[in-house]
Design a protein around this motif. Structure first.
Motif, PDB file in Angstrom:
ATOM      1  N   ALA A 127      31.383  17.007  11.150  1.00 44.42           N
ATOM      2  CA  ALA A 127      32.106  17.492  12.416  1.00 44.42           C
ATOM      3  C   ALA A 127      31.556  15.801  13.371  1.00 44.42           C
ATOM      4  O   ALA A 127      31.499  16.459  14.539  1.00 44.42           O
ATOM      5  CB  ALA A 127      32.950  18.403  12.661  1.00 44.42           C
ATOM      6  N   GLN A 128      30.137  16.426  13.339  1.00 44.58           N
ATOM      7  CA  GLN A 128      28.750  17.041  14.236  1.00 44.58           C
ATOM      8  C   GLN A 128      27.638  15.399  13.713  1.00 44.58           C
ATOM      9  O   GLN A 128      27.473  16.076  11.954  1.00 44.58           O
ATOM     10  CB  GLN A 128      28.286  17.322  14.582  1.00 44.58           C
ATOM     11  N   SER A 129      28.174  14.093  13.359  1.00 49.41           N
ATOM     12  CA  SER A 129      26.723  12.905  12.619  1.00 49.41           C
ATOM     13  C   SER A 129      27.058  12.119  13.214  1.00 49.41           C
ATOM     14  O   SER A 129      27.184  11.980  14.056  1.00 49.41           O
ATOM     15  CB  SER A 129      27.576  12.777  10.919  1.00 49.41           C
ATOM     16  N   VAL A 130      25.559  12.239  13.021  1.00 50.88           N
ATOM     17  CA  VAL A 130      24.629  10.605  13.099  1.00 50.88           C
ATOM     18  C   VAL A 130      24.549   9.277  11.795  1.00 50.88           C
ATOM     19  O   VAL A 130      24.076   9.710  10.799  1.00 50.88           O
ATOM     20  CB  VAL A 130      23.868  10.457  14.102  1.00 50.88           C
ATOM     21  N   VAL A 131      25.827   8.377  12.059  1.00 55.11           N
ATOM     22  CA  VAL A 131      25.340   8.016  10.561  1.00 55.11           C
ATOM     23  C   VAL A 131      25.064   5.926  10.388  1.00 55.11           C
ATOM     24  O   VAL A 131      25.392   5.869  12.149  1.00 55.11           O
ATOM     25  CB  VAL A 131      26.971   7.178   9.724  1.00 55.11           C
ATOM     26  N   GLU A 132      24.663   5.226   9.786  1.00 55.24           N
ATOM     27  CA  GLU A 132      24.299   3.732   9.654  1.00 55.24           C
ATOM     28  C   GLU A 132      24.878   2.805   8.966  1.00 55.24           C
ATOM     29  O   GLU A 132      25.338   3.729   7.992  1.00 55.24           O
ATOM     30  CB  GLU A 132      22.435   3.660  10.254  1.00 55.24           C
TER      31      GLU A 132
ATOM     32  N   ARG B 142      21.675  -3.482  12.293  1.00 60.00           N
ATOM     33  CA  ARG B 142      21.980  -2.334  12.013  1.00 60.00           C
ATOM     34  C   ARG B 142      22.793  -1.724  12.727  1.00 60.00           C
ATOM     35  O   ARG B 142      23.085  -2.431  14.450  1.00 60.00           O
ATOM     36  CB  ARG B 142      21.257  -1.512  11.261  1.00 60.00           C
ATOM     37  N   LEU B 143      23.767  -0.890  12.766  1.00 61.99           N
ATOM     38  CA  LEU B 143      24.674  -0.273  13.815  1.00 61.99           C
ATOM     39  C   LEU B 143      24.869   1.964  13.208  1.00 61.99           C
ATOM     40  O   LEU B 143      24.643   1.896  12.455  1.00 61.99           O
ATOM     41  CB  LEU B 143      26.498  -0.095  13.483  1.00 61.99           C
ATOM     42  N   ARG B 144      24.316   1.644  14.985  1.00 59.97           N
ATOM     43  CA  ARG B 144      24.411   3.623  14.949  1.00 59.97           C
ATOM     44  C   ARG B 144      25.251   4.616  15.264  1.00 59.97           C
ATOM     45  O   ARG B 144      25.692   3.722  16.553  1.00 59.97           O
ATOM     46  CB  ARG B 144      22.780   4.223  15.425  1.00 59.97           C
ATOM     47  N   LEU B 145      25.810   5.147  14.312  1.00 64.33           N
ATOM     48  CA  LEU B 145      27.431   5.319  15.490  1.00 64.33           C
ATOM     49  C   LEU B 145      26.815   7.267  15.468  1.00 64.33           C
ATOM     50  O   LEU B 145      26.755   8.051  13.997  1.00 64.33           O
ATOM     51  CB  LEU B 145      28.527   5.249  14.289  1.00 64.33           C
ATOM     52  N   ALA B 146      27.332   7.705  16.446  1.00 68.30           N
ATOM     53  CA  ALA B 146      26.633   9.423  16.807  1.00 68.30           C
ATOM     54  C   ALA B 146      28.185   9.966  16.823  1.00 68.30           C
ATOM     55  O   ALA B 146      29.106   9.598  17.787  1.00 68.30           O
ATOM     56  CB  ALA B 146      25.810   9.464  17.527  1.00 68.30           C
TER      57      ALA B 146
ATOM     58  N   LYS C 107      33.029  12.459  20.899  1.00 72.47           N
ATOM     59  CA  LYS C 107      31.807  11.574  21.929  1.00 72.47           C
ATOM     60  C   LYS C 107      32.228  10.260  20.211  1.00 72.47           C
ATOM     61  O   LYS C 107      32.002  11.426  18.738  1.00 72.47           O
ATOM     62  CB  LYS C 107      30.402  12.109  21.619  1.00 72.47           C
ATOM     63  N   ALA C 108      31.741   9.065  20.301  1.00 75.22           N
ATOM     64  CA  ALA C 108      31.488   8.319  19.750  1.00 75.22           C
ATOM     65  C   ALA C 108      30.697   7.269  20.312  1.00 75.22           C
ATOM     66  O   ALA C 108      31.125   6.041  20.784  1.00 75.22           O
ATOM     67  CB  ALA C 108      33.238   7.595  19.096  1.00 75.22           C
ATOM     68  N   ASP C 109      29.538   7.452  20.161  1.00 75.26           N
ATOM     69  CA  ASP C 109      28.589   6.790  21.199  1.00 75.26           C
ATOM     70  C   ASP C 109      27.834   5.577  19.843  1.00 75.26           C
ATOM     71  O   ASP C 109      27.427   5.747  18.521  1.00 75.26           O
ATOM     72  CB  ASP C 109      27.658   7.628  21.624  1.00 75.26           C
ATOM     73  N   GLY C 110      27.976   3.929  19.717  1.00 74.12           N
ATOM     74  CA  GLY C 110      27.494   2.739  19.209  1.00 74.12           C
ATOM     75  C   GLY C 110      25.654   2.356  19.476  1.00 74.12           C
ATOM     76  O   GLY C 110      25.617   2.789  20.816  1.00 74.12           O
ATOM     77  N   THR C 111      24.687   2.287  18.696  1.00 69.54           N
ATOM     78  CA  THR C 111      23.421   1.851  18.738  1.00 69.54           C
ATOM     79  C   THR C 111      23.112   0.622  17.878  1.00 69.54           C
ATOM     80  O   THR C 111      23.229   1.174  16.779  1.00 69.54           O
ATOM     81  CB  THR C 111      22.189   2.873  18.668  1.00 69.54           C
ATOM     82  N   LEU C 112      22.974  -0.470  18.842  1.00 68.97           N
ATOM     83  CA  LEU C 112      22.593  -1.630  17.640  1.00 68.97           C
ATOM     84  C   LEU C 112      20.917  -1.488  17.658  1.00 68.97           C
ATOM     85  O   LEU C 112      20.001  -1.538  18.659  1.00 68.97           O
ATOM     86  CB  LEU C 112      23.157  -3.290  18.074  1.00 68.97           C
ATOM     87  N   PHE C 113      20.655  -1.884  16.210  1.00 68.78           N
ATOM     88  CA  PHE C 113      19.054  -2.188  16.026  1.00 68.78           C
ATOM     89  C   PHE C 113      18.696  -2.981  14.830  1.00 68.78           C
ATOM     90  O   PHE C 113      19.682  -2.905  13.853  1.00 68.78           O
ATOM     91  CB  PHE C 113      18.913  -0.429  16.590  1.00 68.78           C
ATOM     92  N   ASN C 114      17.764  -3.344  14.790  1.00 72.48           N
ATOM     93  CA  ASN C 114      16.378  -3.664  13.999  1.00 72.48           C
ATOM     94  C   ASN C 114      15.809  -2.871  12.476  1.00 72.48           C
ATOM     95  O   ASN C 114      15.488  -1.403  13.534  1.00 72.48           O
ATOM     96  CB  ASN C 114      15.766  -4.616  14.506  1.00 72.48           C
TER      97      ASN C 114
ATOM     98  N   ASP D  24      29.435  -0.281  23.777  1.00 70.44           N
ATOM     99  CA  ASP D  24      30.962   0.627  23.504  1.00 70.44           C
ATOM    100  C   ASP D  24      31.467   0.671  22.194  1.00 70.44           C
ATOM    101  O   ASP D  24      31.889  -0.636  21.859  1.00 70.44           O
ATOM    102  CB  ASP D  24      31.228   0.330  24.344  1.00 70.44           C
ATOM    103  N   VAL D  25      31.874   2.243  22.395  1.00 70.91           N
ATOM    104  CA  VAL D  25      32.750   2.151  20.759  1.00 70.91           C
ATOM    105  C   VAL D  25      33.689   2.835  21.741  1.00 70.91           C
ATOM    106  O   VAL D  25      34.274   3.957  22.476  1.00 70.91           O
ATOM    107  CB  VAL D  25      31.886   3.440  19.867  1.00 70.91           C
TER     108      VAL D  25
END
Length: 244
Positions: free
Chosen positions: A203-208, A162-166, A236-243, A132-133
């Motif tokens: 304005a619309q991006s996905v960053v890690e 790592r954390l991915r933020l959409a 929108k601000a969605d987070g994803t944790l991953f390896n 949750d962001v």
């Protein structure tokens, strides 16, 4: 006596004291199957394993996209079907109840259930985990001042690298002329050890981000750059944790 066996004969030869004939292997295999038939819990064992794996999955499901569970589904599904066959038949194949191929069915059911369990554990340890962001700050966003938003992502129990933020920044008024293509944002990480520290994004991006061993909350500051008279908001601000 003909030294060469004919088409209907099998030339079985042994060499040395440690050599095994085909007949010896056949008898040993048959005796092993008979022993398995004498154990009443052998036939239901694959079903117990499959049901236990399914129950464990239901209680500890880590979440995330369904695509990362293909290994789990592909193995446990056929394993469950074969384990039901073992349990219903009630014999692994040494008796007349079931042909000798029952041993292969038994082994396949066990192996597939174990592969399904291994697939689930792989997702638990390395799979993607949504987080949750929450967006904190003042809004709407304009270019009249240095307004910021703070996006904290709370990491759950299983740590990831790592954390991915959409991120999606949209017009505050959908009926007004759009300013999305004129808007960028600067993301500045306030949590020590997380890199990269600063990123310029559309304005619309996905960053890690590389978490660098960070196990707690990750805080990112967002500063908006847009044209005069443009009013924006974080849609929108969605987070994803991953390896890796």
């Amino acid at each position: 006596m003909d030294e060469h066996p004919g088409p209907d004969r099998t030339d079985i030869r042994t060499y040395g004291d440690n050599s095994w004939s085909i007949g010896h292997v056949y008898r040993s295999t048959f005796n092993f199957l008979k022993k398995l038939d004498s154990w009443p819990l052998v036939a239901p064992l694959p079903l117990l394993l499959a049901v236990g794996t399914a129950g464990y999955a239901a209680l500890s499901w880590p979440g995330g996209p369904q695509s990362q569970y293909l290994w789990f589904y592909a193995a446990l599904g056929p394993g469950f079907v074969l384990s039901v066959k073992c349990a219903v038949t009630g014999s692994v194949g040494a008796s007349r109840k079931w042909p000798r191929t029952g041993l292969l069915v038994l082994a396949s059911a066990l192996v597939l259930s174990l592969l399904g369990l291994a697939g689930l554990e792989n997702v638990r340890r390395n799979g993607e985990i949504p987080v949750d962001v929450s967006v904190r700050g003042t809004g709407p966003l304009t270019a009249t001042g240095p307004q910021t938003l703070v996006l904290p992502a709370q990491a759950p129990g299983k740590a990831r690298d790592r954390l991915r933020l959409a991120l999606t920044i949209a017009d505050d008024d959908p009926a007004a002329p759009t300013c999305v293509h004129r808007t960028t944002a600067t993301l500045t990480v306030l949590t020590p050890g997380v890199t990269p520290g600063v990123q310029q994004v559309p304005a619309q991006s996905v960053v890690e981000f590389d978490l660098g061993g960070q196990r707690g909350e990750v805080v990112v500051e967002l500063s908006l750059q847009t044209r005069q008279n443009c009013v924006m908001r974080v849609a929108k601000a969605d987070g994803t944790l991953f390896n890796n």
